[in-house]
Design a protein around this motif. Structure first.
Motif, PDB file in Angstrom:
ATOM      1  N   ASN A  45     -19.449  -2.691  50.402  1.00 48.22           N
ATOM      2  CA  ASN A  45     -20.025  -3.015  49.091  1.00 48.22           C
ATOM      3  C   ASN A  45     -19.271  -2.299  47.970  1.00 48.22           C
ATOM      4  OD1 ASN A  45     -21.149  -0.346  48.751  1.00 48.22           O
ATOM      5  ND2 ASN A  45     -22.832  -0.938  50.098  1.00 48.22           N
ATOM      6  N   VAL A  46     -19.559  -2.691  46.767  1.00 47.12           N
ATOM      7  CA  VAL A  46     -18.826  -2.208  45.589  1.00 47.12           C
ATOM      8  C   VAL A  46     -18.960  -0.697  45.433  1.00 47.12           C
ATOM      9  CG1 VAL A  46     -18.656  -2.337  43.067  1.00 47.12           C
ATOM     10  CG2 VAL A  46     -19.061  -4.421  44.401  1.00 47.12           C
ATOM     11  N   ASP A  47     -20.157  -0.164  45.670  1.00 43.95           N
ATOM     12  CA  ASP A  47     -20.371   1.285  45.510  1.00 43.95           C
ATOM     13  C   ASP A  47     -19.523   2.086  46.487  1.00 43.95           C
ATOM     14  OD1 ASP A  47     -22.187   0.831  43.516  1.00 43.95           O
ATOM     15  OD2 ASP A  47     -23.948   0.969  44.816  1.00 43.95           O
ATOM     16  N   LYS A  48     -19.396   1.604  47.723  1.00 43.78           N
ATOM     17  CA  LYS A  48     -18.593   2.310  48.717  1.00 43.78           C
ATOM     18  C   LYS A  48     -17.112   2.313  48.324  1.00 43.78           C
ATOM     19  CE  LYS A  48     -21.646   3.349  52.002  1.00 43.78           C
ATOM     20  NZ  LYS A  48     -21.616   2.721  53.323  1.00 43.78           N
ATOM     21  N   ILE A  49     -16.627   1.199  47.800  1.00 47.20           N
ATOM     22  CA  ILE A  49     -15.234   1.125  47.356  1.00 47.20           C
ATOM     23  C   ILE A  49     -15.023   2.051  46.161  1.00 47.20           C
ATOM     24  CG2 ILE A  49     -13.466  -0.375  46.358  1.00 47.20           C
ATOM     25  CD1 ILE A  49     -13.920  -0.861  49.308  1.00 47.20           C
ATOM     26  N   ASP A  50     -16.006   2.087  45.263  1.00 45.77           N
ATOM     27  CA  ASP A  50     -15.914   2.956  44.094  1.00 45.77           C
ATOM     28  C   ASP A  50     -15.834   4.422  44.510  1.00 45.77           C
ATOM     29  OD1 ASP A  50     -15.912   3.374  41.250  1.00 45.77           O
ATOM     30  OD2 ASP A  50     -17.984   4.075  41.417  1.00 45.77           O
ATOM     31  N   ASN A  51     -16.635   4.816  45.507  1.00 44.83           N
ATOM     32  CA  ASN A  51     -16.598   6.192  46.005  1.00 44.83           C
ATOM     33  C   ASN A  51     -15.259   6.510  46.664  1.00 44.83           C
ATOM     34  OD1 ASN A  51     -19.171   6.902  45.166  1.00 44.83           O
ATOM     35  ND2 ASN A  51     -20.143   6.217  47.064  1.00 44.83           N
ATOM     36  N   LEU A  52     -14.709   5.522  47.377  1.00 41.67           N
ATOM     37  CA  LEU A  52     -13.395   5.705  47.999  1.00 41.67           C
ATOM     38  C   LEU A  52     -12.332   5.933  46.933  1.00 41.67           C
ATOM     39  CD1 LEU A  52     -11.499   5.690  50.467  1.00 41.67           C
ATOM     40  CD2 LEU A  52     -11.394   3.191  50.253  1.00 41.67           C
ATOM     41  N   PHE A  53     -12.384   5.158  45.864  1.00 45.33           N
ATOM     42  CA  PHE A  53     -11.419   5.316  44.765  1.00 45.33           C
ATOM     43  C   PHE A  53     -11.538   6.699  44.115  1.00 45.33           C
ATOM     44  CE2 PHE A  53     -10.941   0.492  43.727  1.00 45.33           C
ATOM     45  CZ  PHE A  53     -10.024   0.390  44.756  1.00 45.33           C
ATOM     46  N   LYS A  54     -12.765   7.168  43.931  1.00 39.08           N
ATOM     47  CA  LYS A  54     -12.966   8.497  43.334  1.00 39.08           C
ATOM     48  C   LYS A  54     -12.375   9.585  44.221  1.00 39.08           C
ATOM     49  CE  LYS A  54     -17.170   7.322  40.759  1.00 39.08           C
ATOM     50  NZ  LYS A  54     -18.656   7.450  40.701  1.00 39.08           N
ATOM     51  N   PHE A  55     -12.538   9.428  45.532  1.00 38.35           N
ATOM     52  CA  PHE A  55     -11.952  10.387  46.451  1.00 38.35           C
ATOM     53  C   PHE A  55     -10.434  10.380  46.352  1.00 38.35           C
ATOM     54  CE2 PHE A  55      -9.755  10.409  50.590  1.00 38.35           C
ATOM     55  CZ  PHE A  55      -9.786  11.781  50.839  1.00 38.35           C
ATOM     56  N   LEU A  56      -9.836   9.195  46.326  1.00 30.25           N
ATOM     57  CA  LEU A  56      -8.373   9.089  46.247  1.00 30.25           C
ATOM     58  C   LEU A  56      -7.848   9.757  44.987  1.00 30.25           C
ATOM     59  CD1 LEU A  56      -7.885   5.401  47.488  1.00 30.25           C
ATOM     60  CD2 LEU A  56      -7.434   7.501  48.762  1.00 30.25           C
ATOM     61  N   ILE A  57      -8.527   9.547  43.881  1.00 28.20           N
ATOM     62  CA  ILE A  57      -8.127  10.185  42.610  1.00 28.20           C
ATOM     63  C   ILE A  57      -8.202  11.697  42.743  1.00 28.20           C
ATOM     64  CG2 ILE A  57      -8.780  10.521  40.197  1.00 28.20           C
ATOM     65  CD1 ILE A  57      -9.773   7.593  40.219  1.00 28.20           C
ATOM     66  N   SER A  58      -9.253  12.180  43.446  1.00 23.83           N
ATOM     67  CA  SER A  58      -9.455  13.632  43.564  1.00 23.83           C
ATOM     68  C   SER A  58      -8.357  14.314  44.367  1.00 23.83           C
ATOM     69  CB  SER A  58     -10.824  13.925  44.199  1.00 23.83           C
ATOM     70  OG  SER A  58     -10.820  13.647  45.584  1.00 23.83           O
ATOM     71  N   ILE A  59      -7.637  13.561  45.220  1.00 23.17           N
ATOM     72  CA  ILE A  59      -6.535  14.167  45.993  1.00 23.17           C
ATOM     73  C   ILE A  59      -5.166  13.697  45.456  1.00 23.17           C
ATOM     74  CG2 ILE A  59      -7.915  14.499  48.069  1.00 23.17           C
ATOM     75  CD1 ILE A  59      -6.499  12.074  49.301  1.00 23.17           C
ATOM     76  N   GLY A  60      -5.194  13.136  44.236  1.00 20.16           N
ATOM     77  CA  GLY A  60      -3.938  12.833  43.539  1.00 20.16           C
ATOM     78  C   GLY A  60      -3.289  11.507  43.887  1.00 20.16           C
ATOM     79  N   ILE A  61      -4.041  10.565  44.445  1.00 20.67           N
ATOM     80  CA  ILE A  61      -3.481   9.252  44.775  1.00 20.67           C
ATOM     81  C   ILE A  61      -3.894   8.244  43.702  1.00 20.67           C
ATOM     82  CG2 ILE A  61      -3.520   7.329  46.432  1.00 20.67           C
ATOM     83  CD1 ILE A  61      -3.900   9.354  48.647  1.00 20.67           C
ATOM     84  N   SER A  62      -2.919   7.582  43.104  1.00 21.29           N
ATOM     85  CA  SER A  62      -3.193   6.572  42.082  1.00 21.29           C
ATOM     86  C   SER A  62      -3.851   5.351  42.713  1.00 21.29           C
ATOM     87  CB  SER A  62      -1.896   6.148  41.393  1.00 21.29           C
ATOM     88  OG  SER A  62      -2.138   5.064  40.525  1.00 21.29           O
ATOM     89  N   ILE A  63      -4.849   4.801  42.020  1.00 23.70           N
ATOM     90  CA  ILE A  63      -5.581   3.652  42.567  1.00 23.70           C
ATOM     91  C   ILE A  63      -5.289   2.352  41.824  1.00 23.70           C
ATOM     92  CG2 ILE A  63      -7.458   5.128  43.391  1.00 23.70           C
ATOM     93  CD1 ILE A  63      -9.103   4.058  40.967  1.00 23.70           C
ATOM     94  N   GLU A  64      -4.400   2.386  40.845  1.00 21.76           N
ATOM     95  CA  GLU A  64      -4.168   1.207  39.996  1.00 21.76           C
ATOM     96  C   GLU A  64      -3.761  -0.016  40.814  1.00 21.76           C
ATOM     97  OE1 GLU A  64      -5.119   1.035  36.857  1.00 21.76           O
ATOM     98  OE2 GLU A  64      -5.824   3.070  37.273  1.00 21.76           O
ATOM     99  N   LYS A  65      -2.827   0.156  41.730  1.00 17.42           N
ATOM    100  CA  LYS A  65      -2.384  -1.008  42.510  1.00 17.42           C
ATOM    101  C   LYS A  65      -3.462  -1.498  43.471  1.00 17.42           C
ATOM    102  CE  LYS A  65      -0.042   1.294  46.408  1.00 17.42           C
ATOM    103  NZ  LYS A  65       1.195   1.298  47.224  1.00 17.42           N
ATOM    104  N   TYR A  66      -4.307  -0.573  43.938  1.00 19.75           N
ATOM    105  CA  TYR A  66      -5.352  -0.950  44.880  1.00 19.75           C
ATOM    106  C   TYR A  66      -6.449  -1.785  44.218  1.00 19.75           C
ATOM    107  CZ  TYR A  66      -3.093   2.421  47.958  1.00 19.75           C
ATOM    108  OH  TYR A  66      -2.170   3.083  48.723  1.00 19.75           O
TER     109      TYR A  66
END
Length: 577
Positions: A352-373
């Protein structure tokens, strides 16, 4: 005033006593007082099963009094937590008297009449490949390369023979009813609660080497690119020629070792299996199917003591067998759909959308850009993320967070496909010894083969029931594994370890101690005198005055302070050097 308790529910707790007081601390942290006349030689710190007999009510508070019904074991005994898990999750450990009587009359005799009604494949060099400790062998495999023409084109004939459990376990029989109630076998580190009696699971149905066994076969023709050309199902009789474990099979196909006791036909079979795996692996990569590279843990237990927690790495033969089983499962699903039969599908919904949003927040927190994803569809997102972060220092954590973002797979009579595997239709066909849904699928298929008509299920709630049985098995297994980890951690109390922050919550930090393969927690109160604020959006703890931050993937030096077995927690404190 005393109030008599009419509730017959039993509670699990840990018993404590001294000269003045005897009580049991339950999982809910309730104190149940035990009168001295009801102690029954129970030792201090033992885990017990109790029944509340009455409650003393005063103007200020109430006291509950209980009776010890059963001692479950000492806290340092590795079998205690299994006893607790059995009671906690109401696991069925004994078969009914009727089943035990019926099982006495079962044997592995195969008559000439039975053979005449099946396809005899005993001339083919089938093999089984399983874990070293496996005793119930559901599947045996034979793979043959077929040259088509002089242009080096070829195909593979993949024959997957699955134990024909439904031949011995007829619908609504006593054994079937017991298997239905269990739903699945439950695997603990040093014990198995089988779905079927051991005489069936470990002997009569198990595809043991050099034993004639009845099987239900899925025969598949794949082209040189791993695409299924055709398949067919039929009843057969086979004889497994050799029992490999994953490690020995892998060493054989990678030329690390050579087994002179294995015939050339078996050699060729196992190499064909390995080659078809490499083709199927490339096909999955080309199709951008998500690929998790997850390892399991193994408890090294000797003389009732946990000596070590090891990581079991999955080699290519683990994955080869898995790919073969997946291929058979999608053929089974397709066969049932094409014959308009009921089918207990294995479904997996999109995240669901909330789970993907949480995944994106985690990626940002460890320095991974999410723009392409953000621009990718979900299948591409997971594929690209898992492929392109393999060399990342926190790849293990990235995989874990990706898994957390996914929905839980379940059983359903309504097919919506399997998101994680990228299949339009999928069923469980290959493990009828240990999973009841697979046994159902066998019955559906055999009904079509014998009667040319589909089998319908009247009880459509079976899907929810089997999903709940599976979750119960997983929860009880996790309970025991967590207990074992805590028991192992007790021997390291006071020692220092380098850890990695894997999760941050409002009340503290969860730390992975990779040196000993356990996880512990630092409570927020142990981080210092100042207050720390939990930033949910950025997954950090922030010091109010010092502005010190704790982030996911940060390394931290910790000491194991204490271990609470009953609540399965390892408490850590940070160490400043």
């Amino acid at each position: 005033m005393y109030k008599y308790n009419k509730n017959n529910d039993l509670l699990i707790g840990q018993f404590f006593y001294n000269k003045k007081l005897s009580f049991v601390l339950t999982e809910n942290k309730d104190l149940i007082y035990i009168e001295n006349k009801h102690i029954n030689r129970t030792d201090n710190n033992q885990f017990v099963l109790i029944k509340i007999i009455n409650e003393k009510i005063t103007s200020k508070k109430s006291k509950k009094f209980g009776l010890i019904k059963k001692v479950l074991g000492n806290e340092n005994d590795i079998n205690t937590c299994i006893n607790i898990a059995i009671k906690k999750y109401n696991l069925i450990t004994n078969f009914s008297k009727k089943t035990n009587l019926d099982i006495k009359y079962l044997n592995d005799d195969i008559s000439s009449d039975m053979i005449s009604k099946r396809t005899d494949l005993r001339h083919l060099p089938f093999i089984t490949i399983d874990g070293k400790d496996a005793k119930d062998f559901d599947d045996a495999i034979y793979c043959e390369k077929i040259n088509i023409n002089s242009n080096s084109e070829y195909k593979f004939k993949l024959i997957i023979a699955i134990a024909d459990v439904s031949h011995y376990v007829s619908e609504f029989s006593n054994i079937d009813q017991d298997a239905f109630k269990r739903g699945t076998s439950i695997y603990f580190p040093n014990k198995v609660i089988p779905m079927l009696p051991k005489k069936l699971s470990n002997d009569i149905c198990s595809l043991l080497p050099n034993k004639d066994r009845l099987t239900l076969v899925c025969e598949i023709i794949l082209d040189m690119f791993g695409v299924i050309d055709s398949y067919k199902f039929y009843e057969s009789i086979i004889r497994s020629n050799f029992r490999f474990n994953y490690e020995d099979a892998y060493q054989l196909v990678t030329n690390i070792s050579d087994n002179k006791f294995i015939s050339n036909k078996i050699h060729q079979n196992i190499f064909n299996i390995y080659n078809i795996y490499k083709i199927l692996k490339q096909k999955k990569y080309n199709n951008k199917n998500m690929n998790f590279d997850l390892n399991e843990i193994k408890f090294n237990i000797k003389k009732n003591r946990i000596n070590k927690i090891e990581i079991l790495e999955r080699n290519d033969m683990h994955k080869a067998i898995e790919e073969c089983m997946l291929t058979a499962n999608i053929c089974a699903a397709d066969f049932l759909i094409n014959n308009n039969s009921d089918a207990l599908f294995r479904i997996h919904e999109k995240p669901n959308v909330d789970k993907i949003d949480n995944l994106f927040k985690f990626l940002i927190s460890i320095g991974i850009s999410i723009e392409k994803y953000k621009k990718m569809n979900l299948h591409e997102l997971y594929f690209d993320l898992l492929e392109n972060t393999k060399n990342h220092a926190q790849y293990k954590l990235i995989q874990s967070m990706c898994l957390r973002s996914l929905q839980q797979a379940k059983y359903s009579f309504v097919n919506i496909g399997h998101f994680g595997l990228s299949y339009k239709a999928y069923v469980h066909f290959t493990s009828p010894i240990r999973r009841y849904p697979d046994l159902l699928i066998h019955r559906f298929i055999k009904s079509i083969l014998k009667n040319n008509q589909c089998k319908n299920i009247e009880n459509k709630s079976i899907d929810d029931l089997m999903s709940s049985k599976e979750r119960l098995a997983e929860e009880s297994s996790r309970f025991v594994s967590s207990w074992y980890k805590c028991l192992f951690a007790k021997s390291y109390i006071g020692q220092l370890f380098s850890g990695v922050i894997t999760s941050i919550v409002q009340f503290g930090l969860f730390i992975s101690l990779d040196d000993i393969n356990i996880e512990g927690m630092i409570h927020i109160s142990s981080l210092g005198n100042e207050k720390f604020k939990f930033d949910k959006n950025n997954h950090i703890l922030l010091g109010k005055y010092s502005k010190k931050t704790f982030c996911i993937s940060d390394k931290i030096l910790v000491k194991i302070e204490k271990v609470d077995l009953f609540f399965r927690k390892v408490y850590l404190i940070p160490v400043n050097r």
